[in-house]
Design a protein around this motif. Sequence first.
Motif, short mmCIF file in Angstrom:
data_model
loop_
_atom_site.label_atom_id
_atom_site.label_comp_id
_atom_site.label_asym_id
_atom_site.label_seq_id
_atom_site.Cartn_x
_atom_site.Cartn_y
_atom_site.Cartn_z
N GLY A 80 0.71 -1.25 -0.26
CA GLY A 80 0.69 -0.02 0.44
C GLY A 80 0.86 1.07 -0.05
O GLY A 80 2.15 1.24 -0.34
N ASN B 180 -7.59 11.07 -3.48
CA ASN B 180 -7.45 9.71 -1.85
C ASN B 180 -6.35 8.44 -2.78
O ASN B 180 -6.31 7.51 -2.05
CB ASN B 180 -8.69 9.94 -1.75
N MET B 181 -7.19 8.29 -3.74
CA MET B 181 -6.74 6.67 -3.92
C MET B 181 -5.45 6.50 -4.51
O MET B 181 -4.43 6.10 -4.23
CB MET B 181 -7.00 6.54 -4.91
N LEU C 43 -2.52 6.51 -2.38
CA LEU C 43 -2.08 5.14 -1.57
C LEU C 43 -1.52 4.47 -1.65
O LEU C 43 -0.79 3.46 -1.94
CB LEU C 43 -3.54 4.64 -1.41
N THR D 201 -4.67 -0.50 4.92
CA THR D 201 -4.52 -0.38 3.90
C THR D 201 -5.60 -0.34 3.02
O THR D 201 -6.59 0.14 2.16
CB THR D 201 -3.15 -1.02 2.83
N ALA D 202 -6.68 -1.52 3.27
CA ALA D 202 -7.84 -1.84 3.40
C ALA D 202 -9.29 -1.03 3.07
O ALA D 202 -9.72 -0.94 2.19
CB ALA D 202 -8.45 -3.30 3.01
N GLU E 23 -8.09 2.12 4.53
CA GLU E 23 -8.19 3.30 3.50
C GLU E 23 -8.27 3.95 2.21
O GLU E 23 -8.98 4.71 1.80
CB GLU E 23 -6.52 3.63 3.56
N PHE E 24 -8.91 2.04 1.50
CA PHE E 24 -8.96 2.60 0.29
C PHE E 24 -10.65 2.44 0.53
O PHE E 24 -11.26 3.34 -0.04
CB PHE E 24 -8.95 0.95 -0.83
N ALA F 90 -11.14 6.45 1.16
CA ALA F 90 -11.09 7.06 -0.15
C ALA F 90 -12.29 7.22 -0.47
O ALA F 90 -12.73 9.08 -0.86
CB ALA F 90 -10.09 6.75 -0.41
#
Length: 286
Positions: A20, A136-137, A140, A256-257, A259-260, A263
């Motif tokens: 990530g 946002n994407m 990451l 990380t997952a 955060e997606f 986002a």
Amino acid sequence: MTLEGGSKRRCGDLAGDIPGGVAHGAADAASNDDGTMTVDPIHQFKINNLVPLFTFHGHEIAFTNSALFMLIIVLLASALLIGGTATRALVPGRLQSVAEMTYEFVANTVRSSAGNEGMKFFPFVFTLFMFVLLANMIGLIPYSFTVTSQLIITATLALLVFLIVVIYGFWRNGLKFLKLFVPKGVPIYILPAIVVIEVLSFLSRPISHSVRLFANMLAGHITLQVFAGFIIMLAGFGIVGWFGAAIPLLLVIMLTALEFLVAFLQAYVFAILTCIYLNDAIHPGH
């Protein structure tokens, strides 16, 4: 967070395996004069000058990494929408399907929040949604820059929405726009207090609108980098440390997952709040 210099090579090897947007967290580790390594979770938000442009009243105006990634966002959004709809195939391909689903998603959001009259603002809301979502994407991706983690960016977008609501509200409704601050059915003896509260609430919209997005992006990336720092620190203790680093590594993958998802949700929240505020300008008495 510090790490003894003798473990720097092993940490550097592990840093490349971190998933990530936190892989660049290991790259932010800097060696100090005393042989220790410091992981700075704030370093990823630093704005750097890339190309000096000119000087204005003693202030250097430059093309920065923030401007670079905003340009990349605009180019990616344009490529997605123009490239995806260029063929206009009856049976859409993957790129066209993504473009059409994004269009319909935002269009339905505008209709449900601001009514059919709100569709005149669809290009504006759609642009905001795509910009925030891609910003946002992209943030990451390792070694990238999160534009929406800068308060000046989110505040500018929120103030733009606020000014459009105020200007259009008075242009469309005249002084009737002030009905927005006088709710129906409120007893006269508490009306002055309610009006003051409504005015303060309205004036605070740009603050909450901007800080919500900024704070979520900032906090999420700092959390990821802190846990990435734990991985680096534990990896410096040899074989035992490598086993211990498995726990924060698992947490980093899970975060990380998450955060997606955050986002996307933050882009959606920013867009739907924009629609709600625009609805106040269109129907101030409702």
